[in-house]
Design a protein around this motif. Structure first.
Motif, PDB file in Angstrom:
ATOM      1  N   PRO A  85       0.823  -1.215   0.000  1.00 53.17           N
ATOM      2  CA  PRO A  85       0.000   0.000   0.000  1.00 53.17           C
ATOM      3  C   PRO A  85       0.855   1.261   0.000  1.00 53.17           C
ATOM      4  O   PRO A  85       1.841   1.362   0.726  1.00 53.17           O
ATOM      5  CB  PRO A  85      -0.813  -0.123   1.286  1.00 53.17           C
ATOM      6  CG  PRO A  85      -0.928  -1.604   1.507  1.00 53.17           C
ATOM      7  CD  PRO A  85       0.407  -2.148   1.053  1.00 53.17           C
ATOM      8  N   ALA A  86       0.458   2.207  -0.837  1.00 50.17           N
ATOM      9  CA  ALA A  86       1.198   3.450  -1.030  1.00 50.17           C
ATOM     10  C   ALA A  86       0.203   4.519  -1.457  1.00 50.17           C
ATOM     11  O   ALA A  86      -1.004   4.268  -1.534  1.00 50.17           O
ATOM     12  CB  ALA A  86       2.268   3.246  -2.111  1.00 50.17           C
ATOM     13  N   VAL A  87       0.711   5.693  -1.752  1.00 47.56           N
ATOM     14  CA  VAL A  87      -0.086   6.745  -2.379  1.00 47.56           C
ATOM     15  C   VAL A  87       0.453   6.888  -3.796  1.00 47.56           C
ATOM     16  O   VAL A  87       1.654   7.035  -3.987  1.00 47.56           O
ATOM     17  CB  VAL A  87       0.009   8.079  -1.610  1.00 47.56           C
ATOM     18  CG1 VAL A  87      -0.738   9.173  -2.360  1.00 47.56           C
ATOM     19  CG2 VAL A  87      -0.537   7.926  -0.193  1.00 47.56           C
ATOM     20  N   LEU A  88      -0.440   6.813  -4.770  1.00 42.43           N
ATOM     21  CA  LEU A  88      -0.075   6.848  -6.182  1.00 42.43           C
ATOM     22  C   LEU A  88      -0.747   8.029  -6.864  1.00 42.43           C
ATOM     23  O   LEU A  88      -1.976   8.130  -6.880  1.00 42.43           O
ATOM     24  CB  LEU A  88      -0.503   5.545  -6.863  1.00 42.43           C
ATOM     25  CG  LEU A  88      -0.395   5.469  -8.382  1.00 42.43           C
ATOM     26  CD1 LEU A  88       1.030   5.686  -8.863  1.00 42.43           C
ATOM     27  CD2 LEU A  88      -0.948   4.136  -8.880  1.00 42.43           C
ATOM     28  N   SER A  89       0.048   8.912  -7.418  1.00 46.15           N
ATOM     29  CA  SER A  89      -0.465  10.020  -8.213  1.00 46.15           C
ATOM     30  C   SER A  89      -0.468   9.584  -9.671  1.00 46.15           C
ATOM     31  O   SER A  89       0.509   9.011 -10.152  1.00 46.15           O
ATOM     32  CB  SER A  89       0.437  11.249  -8.029  1.00 46.15           C
ATOM     33  OG  SER A  89       0.029  12.275  -8.896  1.00 46.15           O
ATOM     34  N   THR A  90      -1.579   9.848 -10.356  1.00 43.04           N
ATOM     35  CA  THR A  90      -1.686   9.480 -11.766  1.00 43.04           C
ATOM     36  C   THR A  90      -1.828  10.731 -12.622  1.00 43.04           C
ATOM     37  O   THR A  90      -2.198  11.791 -12.127  1.00 43.04           O
ATOM     38  CB  THR A  90      -2.916   8.578 -12.015  1.00 43.04           C
ATOM     39  OG1 THR A  90      -4.103   9.290 -11.641  1.00 43.04           O
ATOM     40  CG2 THR A  90      -2.808   7.281 -11.242  1.00 43.04           C
ATOM     41  N   GLY A  91      -1.557  10.580 -13.900  1.00 46.53           N
ATOM     42  CA  GLY A  91      -1.782  11.673 -14.838  1.00 46.53           C
ATOM     43  C   GLY A  91      -3.270  11.929 -14.988  1.00 46.53           C
ATOM     44  O   GLY A  91      -4.103  11.060 -14.702  1.00 46.53           O
ATOM     45  N   GLY A  92      -3.608  13.138 -15.435  1.00 47.19           N
ATOM     46  CA  GLY A  92      -5.005  13.542 -15.532  1.00 47.19           C
ATOM     47  C   GLY A  92      -5.870  12.650 -16.407  1.00 47.19           C
ATOM     48  O   GLY A  92      -7.060  12.498 -16.165  1.00 47.19           O
ATOM     49  N   GLY A  93      -5.289  12.020 -17.422  1.00 40.95           N
ATOM     50  CA  GLY A  93      -6.069  11.182 -18.333  1.00 40.95           C
ATOM     51  C   GLY A  93      -6.160   9.720 -17.932  1.00 40.95           C
ATOM     52  O   GLY A  93      -6.931   8.958 -18.511  1.00 40.95           O
ATOM     53  N   ALA A  94      -5.402   9.315 -16.938  1.00 37.51           N
ATOM     54  CA  ALA A  94      -5.337   7.896 -16.570  1.00 37.51           C
ATOM     55  C   ALA A  94      -6.704   7.318 -16.197  1.00 37.51           C
ATOM     56  O   ALA A  94      -7.056   6.211 -16.598  1.00 37.51           O
ATOM     57  CB  ALA A  94      -4.360   7.691 -15.416  1.00 37.51           C
ATOM     58  N   TYR A  95      -7.482   8.069 -15.447  1.00 40.29           N
ATOM     59  CA  TYR A  95      -8.765   7.563 -14.943  1.00 40.29           C
ATOM     60  C   TYR A  95      -9.838   7.523 -16.032  1.00 40.29           C
ATOM     61  O   TYR A  95     -10.893   6.927 -15.847  1.00 40.29           O
ATOM     62  CB  TYR A  95      -9.225   8.413 -13.757  1.00 40.29           C
ATOM     63  CG  TYR A  95     -10.209   7.717 -12.852  1.00 40.29           C
ATOM     64  CD1 TYR A  95      -9.831   6.616 -12.096  1.00 40.29           C
ATOM     65  CD2 TYR A  95     -11.520   8.156 -12.739  1.00 40.29           C
ATOM     66  CE1 TYR A  95     -10.726   5.965 -11.264  1.00 40.29           C
ATOM     67  CE2 TYR A  95     -12.428   7.523 -11.912  1.00 40.29           C
ATOM     68  CZ  TYR A  95     -12.026   6.425 -11.172  1.00 40.29           C
ATOM     69  OH  TYR A  95     -12.927   5.790 -10.346  1.00 40.29           O
TER      70      TYR A  95
END
Length: 189
Positions: A85-95
């Motif tokens: 478990p971690a915190v994951l930042s994604t790019g704006g288009g990933a979701y």
């Protein structure tokens, strides 16, 4: 008492928190602060892709196109969700990709940092690192992307309002409060 916040120390992250939302919403900055507060690793899918390709996201878009980038992004997100478990930042288009949404909800929790269009514009207008905004009218492009993406971001597991003037730590605290509503994700240790 040593002055540390024991309320956060007593919390245990059970699933990866995936920060989703528009460019400029604060996913990376808030994600880093959240990871520090929860004492878990911070990951950034865009940084992982850049490291693997030895190129910037803008260079990947220019050389290989957005579809290629999105395929690699899905692979990287899947790999990062497999870890502890971690915190994951994604790019704006990933979701935006259905496959990513399903994977994130099944193996983690999607937290949408919801920022209004004027806040986003204020944060991104002076940056040239956003390949999707390299257009004749970047504000109109941002507005169009915003209108397309907000209904999809609204499908996320949790939503936290991102406001102009709120400190990064205050935003991380808001995310922690939202996560506390999900004992399958964040629980008392």
């Amino acid at each position: 008492m040593d002055g540390r916040d024991t309320s956060v120390q007593a919390l245990k992250l059970k699933k990866t928190v995936v920060m989703v939302g528009m460019m400029g919403a604060g996913k990376t900055a808030v994600g880093r602060a959240l990871a520090a507060a929860l004492r878990v690793p911070f990951r950034d899918s865009d940084a992982e892709i850049e490291r693997a390709a030895n190129m910037s996201i803008a260079e990947i878009f220019a050389r290989d196109g957005e579809p290629f980038f999105r395929q690699k992004e899905t692979q990287v997100i899947g790999r990062l969700l497999d870890g502890a478990p971690a915190v994951l930042s994604t790019g704006g288009g990933a979701y935006m990709r259905e496959e990513n949404r399903a994977m994130i909800t099944a193996r983690g929790v999607a937290v949408w940092l919801d920022a209004e269009l004027p806040v986003l514009w204020n944060r991104v207008k002076h940056k040239d690192t956003r390949p999707l905004l390299r257009t004749a009218d970047p504000y109109a492009t941002l507005r169009e992307i915003y209108q397309q993406r907000v209904p999809v971001y609204a499908l996320s597991d949790l939503m936290v309002k991102s406001e102009q003037g709120k400190s990064i730590d205050a935003m991380a605290a808001r995310v922690i409060e939202a996560l506390k509503t999900r004992p399958d994700v964040l629980a008392e240790d």
